[in-house]
Design a protein around this motif. Structure first.
Motif, PDB file in Angstrom:
ATOM      1  N   GLU A  37     -11.629   7.113   6.051  1.00  0.00           N
ATOM      2  CA  GLU A  37     -11.044   5.978   6.562  1.00  0.00           C
ATOM      3  C   GLU A  37      -9.578   5.551   5.887  1.00  0.00           C
ATOM      4  N   GLY A  38      -8.629   5.224   6.936  1.00  0.00           N
ATOM      5  CA  GLY A  38      -7.502   4.487   6.239  1.00  0.00           C
ATOM      6  C   GLY A  38      -6.618   5.501   5.412  1.00  0.00           C
ATOM      7  N   GLU A  39      -6.916   6.762   5.486  1.00  0.00           N
ATOM      8  CA  GLU A  39      -6.036   7.930   4.773  1.00  0.00           C
ATOM      9  C   GLU A  39      -4.999   8.514   5.464  1.00  0.00           C
ATOM     10  N   GLY A  40      -3.972   8.992   4.989  1.00  0.00           N
ATOM     11  CA  GLY A  40      -2.901   9.934   5.672  1.00  0.00           C
ATOM     12  C   GLY A  40      -3.281  11.272   4.919  1.00  0.00           C
ATOM     13  N   VAL A  41      -2.353  12.004   5.425  1.00  0.00           N
ATOM     14  CA  VAL A  41      -2.472  13.473   4.595  1.00  0.00           C
ATOM     15  C   VAL A  41      -2.574  13.504   3.117  1.00  0.00           C
ATOM     16  N   LYS A  42      -1.820  12.516   2.620  1.00  0.00           N
ATOM     17  CA  LYS A  42      -1.725  12.649   1.083  1.00  0.00           C
ATOM     18  C   LYS A  42      -2.791  12.317   0.569  1.00  0.00           C
ATOM     19  N   GLY A  43      -3.933  11.433   1.129  1.00  0.00           N
ATOM     20  CA  GLY A  43      -4.981  10.999   0.601  1.00  0.00           C
ATOM     21  C   GLY A  43      -4.928   9.377   0.152  1.00  0.00           C
ATOM     22  N   GLU A  44      -3.881   8.786   0.210  1.00  0.00           N
ATOM     23  CA  GLU A  44      -3.738   7.471  -0.118  1.00  0.00           C
ATOM     24  C   GLU A  44      -4.579   6.551   0.818  1.00  0.00           C
ATOM     25  N   GLY A  45      -4.540   5.268   0.332  1.00  0.00           N
ATOM     26  CA  GLY A  45      -5.402   4.209   1.151  1.00  0.00           C
ATOM     27  C   GLY A  45      -6.728   4.061   0.579  1.00  0.00           C
ATOM     28  N   ALA A  46      -7.476   5.123  -0.192  1.00  0.00           N
ATOM     29  CA  ALA A  46      -8.740   4.546  -0.893  1.00  0.00           C
ATOM     30  C   ALA A  46      -8.791   3.282  -1.615  1.00  0.00           C
ATOM     31  N   LYS A  47      -7.579   3.119  -2.227  1.00  0.00           N
ATOM     32  CA  LYS A  47      -7.417   2.196  -3.178  1.00  0.00           C
ATOM     33  C   LYS A  47      -6.943   0.885  -2.605  1.00  0.00           C
ATOM     34  N   GLY A  48      -6.807   0.738  -1.343  1.00  0.00           N
ATOM     35  CA  GLY A  48      -6.243  -0.163  -0.747  1.00  0.00           C
ATOM     36  C   GLY A  48      -4.660  -0.203  -0.591  1.00  0.00           C
ATOM     37  N   GLU A  49      -4.090   0.994  -0.840  1.00  0.00           N
ATOM     38  CA  GLU A  49      -2.906   1.127  -0.687  1.00  0.00           C
ATOM     39  C   GLU A  49      -2.189   1.418   0.569  1.00  0.00           C
ATOM     40  N   LYS A  50      -1.040   1.336   1.002  1.00  0.00           N
ATOM     41  CA  LYS A  50      -0.462   1.701   2.433  1.00  0.00           C
ATOM     42  C   LYS A  50      -0.711   3.029   2.826  1.00  0.00           C
ATOM     43  N   PRO A  51      -1.270   3.410   3.666  1.00  0.00           N
ATOM     44  CA  PRO A  51      -1.474   5.052   3.892  1.00  0.00           C
ATOM     45  C   PRO A  51      -0.067   5.518   4.149  1.00  0.00           C
ATOM     46  N   SER A  52       0.152   6.739   3.762  1.00  0.00           N
ATOM     47  CA  SER A  52       1.436   7.607   3.517  1.00  0.00           C
ATOM     48  C   SER A  52       1.590   8.601   4.504  1.00  0.00           C
ATOM     49  N   ALA A  53       2.659   8.642   5.221  1.00  0.00           N
ATOM     50  CA  ALA A  53       2.990   9.607   6.065  1.00  0.00           C
ATOM     51  C   ALA A  53       3.742  10.905   5.361  1.00  0.00           C
ATOM     52  N   GLU A  54       3.541  10.763   3.959  1.00  0.00           N
ATOM     53  CA  GLU A  54       4.273  12.093   3.468  1.00  0.00           C
ATOM     54  C   GLU A  54       3.255  13.271   3.477  1.00  0.00           C
ATOM     55  N   LEU A  55       4.010  14.450   3.497  1.00  0.00           N
ATOM     56  CA  LEU A  55       3.439  15.755   3.689  1.00  0.00           C
ATOM     57  C   LEU A  55       3.336  16.410   2.443  1.00  0.00           C
ATOM     58  N   PRO A  56       2.497  17.361   1.869  1.00  0.00           N
ATOM     59  CA  PRO A  56       2.489  18.189   0.654  1.00  0.00           C
ATOM     60  C   PRO A  56       3.781  18.701   0.277  1.00  0.00           C
ATOM     61  N   GLY A  57       4.447  18.382  -0.837  1.00  0.00           N
ATOM     62  CA  GLY A  57       5.689  19.102  -1.261  1.00  0.00           C
ATOM     63  C   GLY A  57       6.930  18.597  -0.647  1.00  0.00           C
ATOM     64  N   THR A  58       7.146  17.599   0.052  1.00  0.00           N
ATOM     65  CA  THR A  58       8.274  16.890   0.682  1.00  0.00           C
ATOM     66  C   THR A  58       9.080  16.433  -0.443  1.00  0.00           C
ATOM     67  N   PRO A  59      10.502  16.366  -0.154  1.00  0.00           N
ATOM     68  CA  PRO A  59      11.347  15.942  -1.040  1.00  0.00           C
ATOM     69  C   PRO A  59      10.950  14.572  -1.490  1.00  0.00           C
ATOM     70  N   LYS A  60      10.640  13.725  -0.532  1.00  0.00           N
ATOM     71  CA  LYS A  60      10.235  12.472  -0.657  1.00  0.00           C
ATOM     72  C   LYS A  60       9.009  12.166  -1.730  1.00  0.00           C
ATOM     73  N   GLN A  61       8.135  12.880  -1.637  1.00  0.00           N
ATOM     74  CA  GLN A  61       6.901  12.902  -2.183  1.00  0.00           C
ATOM     75  C   GLN A  61       7.094  13.448  -3.559  1.00  0.00           C
ATOM     76  N   LEU A  62       8.121  14.432  -3.816  1.00  0.00           N
ATOM     77  CA  LEU A  62       8.251  14.828  -5.208  1.00  0.00           C
ATOM     78  C   LEU A  62       9.137  13.744  -6.006  1.00  0.00           C
ATOM     79  N   ALA A  63       9.986  12.976  -5.053  1.00  0.00           N
ATOM     80  CA  ALA A  63      11.019  11.994  -5.758  1.00  0.00           C
ATOM     81  C   ALA A  63      10.263  10.800  -6.087  1.00  0.00           C
ATOM     82  N   ASP A  64       9.144  10.279  -5.249  1.00  0.00           N
ATOM     83  CA  ASP A  64       8.334   9.120  -5.632  1.00  0.00           C
ATOM     84  C   ASP A  64       7.603   9.344  -6.764  1.00  0.00           C
ATOM     85  N   GLU A  65       7.080  10.683  -7.273  1.00  0.00           N
ATOM     86  CA  GLU A  65       6.146  10.997  -8.369  1.00  0.00           C
ATOM     87  C   GLU A  65       7.219  10.611  -9.458  1.00  0.00           C
TER      88      GLU A  65
END
Length: 398
Positions: free
Chosen positions: A153-181
């Motif tokens: 519940e409340g999670e996108g593909v990345k699995g965020e949201g469980a800690k109350g964070e905004k769900p993410s539309a990122e997909l595994p390995g995309t440039p934005k996900q890598l840059a954010d990390e």
């Protein structure tokens, strides 16, 4: 073999997230000959542009190449990465580990936090991972197998949201996900500058360059191409001090920020396909295993994702930033490789160097990014650092 899989999963999260700590340089971007002529921008302004980016819809194609410098053509050859005997070949937990080796082409589409699709192309075969509302579907055309589970519940593909964070539309390995990390942890061990402009997937982009100030890191630089109009990272390149091919090179070859068709996220089970239902409590979109122990995570200044599963023992963190080293006392002497089968001996010898020092003797197992020293008394030192840095850490006995 399960331990081998866990160890391989450690490498990619550290590759994209273990380069913690950064100071922001104020070098403006200047266009080189043939590159887009864009307004000057500082690194601080460009990072703010990335942070403010609210790209919710996109579709396109990107390529990801990974070269960890392992023998035998990469991690997949170590065995066991394709899944456990009874698991579904469509299970994304196993399938997406293929991204840690070789070159892959992927098609992606996203429409907000509730709808994303990733298709991994492999010759005439395709593997698709689809998140649509409450459902996550995965389909492997080669085996004609389907994996299905309910999205937490409340999670996108990345699995965020469980800690109350905004769900993410990122997909595994995309440039934005890598840059954010890489960018989410800031400190004083890194230099960040803007180094000119570029064309990526037909888009004007600024080049953000991140380099360690510390000596002893295996990371030469991280380069992120940022879309000038939207602030969306379009390309991510991680280079090793060893030179040669980048360790990770992921970038869009085609991208469209328009809204994808709703039909792109509709999935119908193909006729005759075997369907496997995933456990409801299984984590969605985390292909790299369990969380890091708290001490190691804090040492890198952020959430590093998967941990290698180095075994039981006391974990200590040595250093900070790019040269952080994890020390683990396993409590048992290292196995003698000369007692292992010849095939295993050959594999270990192909990427392991015998070393000696004040600490005694041991073996350094190397990649272009993450290296590990296993001493004969069973102590492990591991990090994105050079062999000399590992030996020095062992000699100090910290």
């Amino acid at each position: 073999m399960a331990d081998t899989r866990k160890a391989s999963r450690f490498i990619v999260p550290v590759a994209v997230a273990g380069v913690a700590a950064a100071t922001i340089g104020l070098v403006p971007a200047l266009a080189a000959s043939g590159d887009p002529d864009l307004p000057e921008i500082t690194a601080q302004q460009l990072i703010e542009k990335i942070a403010a980016s609210d790209t919710q819809t996109l579709s396109g194609t990107f390529r990801i190449s990974t070269d960890l410098g392992l023998p035998l053509g990469g991690l997949a050859d170590l065995g066991g990465l394709g899944g456990d005997g009874g698991s579904s070949s469509a299970d994304p937990t196993e399938k997406l580990t293929e991204l840690v080796s070789g070159t892959h082409t992927l098609r992606v589409a996203a429409d907000g936090p509730d709808r994303q699709k990733l298709t991994l192309l492999d010759g005439s075969d395709e593997y698709s991972l689809i998140h649509n509302g409450d459902d996550v579907w995965a389909y492997d055309s080669k085996s004609n197998e389907v994996f299905h589970e309910k999205a937490p519940e409340g999670e996108g593909v990345k699995g965020e949201g469980a800690k109350g964070e905004k769900p993410s539309a990122e997909l595994p390995g995309t440039p934005k996900q890598l840059a954010d990390e890489v960018l989410k942890a800031a400190g004083d061990t890194t230099s960040i500058t803007v180094d000119g402009t570029a064309k990526v997937a037909g888009r004007d982009a600024y080049q953000l360059v991140i380099k360690p100030k510390q000596s002893g890191s295996t990371v030469e630089s991280v380069k992120i191409a940022v879309d000038a109009a939207t602030g969306t990272p379009l390309k991510f390149t991680l280079a090793s001090v060893q030179g040669g091919k980048p360790v990770v090179d992921a970038g869009f070859t085609k991208v469209d920020f328009g809204k994808p068709a709703a039909s792109d996220f509709t999935f119908k089970v193909p006729e005759g396909a075997k369907v496997t239902e995933g456990a409801a409590e299984k984590e969605a979109g985390k292909p790299f295993g369990d969380e890091l122990p708290e001490g190691f995570e804090k040492g890198f200044g952020g959430d590093l994702g998967g941990f290698a599963g180095l075994g039981e023992g006391d974990l200590n963190v040595i250093g900070e930033g790019w040269t952080t080293i994890a020390k683990l006392d396993t409590g048992a002497p290292a196995p003698k490789t000369d007692e292992a089968p010849k095939e295993i001996q050959g594999l270990l010898d192909s990427f392991g160097d015998k070393v000696t020092g004040k600490f005694g003797s041991g073996t350094v197992f190397k990649t272009k990014l993450v290296n590990a020293l296993l001493t004969d008394d069973g102590t492990v030192y591991v990090g994105a650092v050079t062999q000399d840095a590992l030996v020095n850490a062992a000699n100090t006995g910290k």
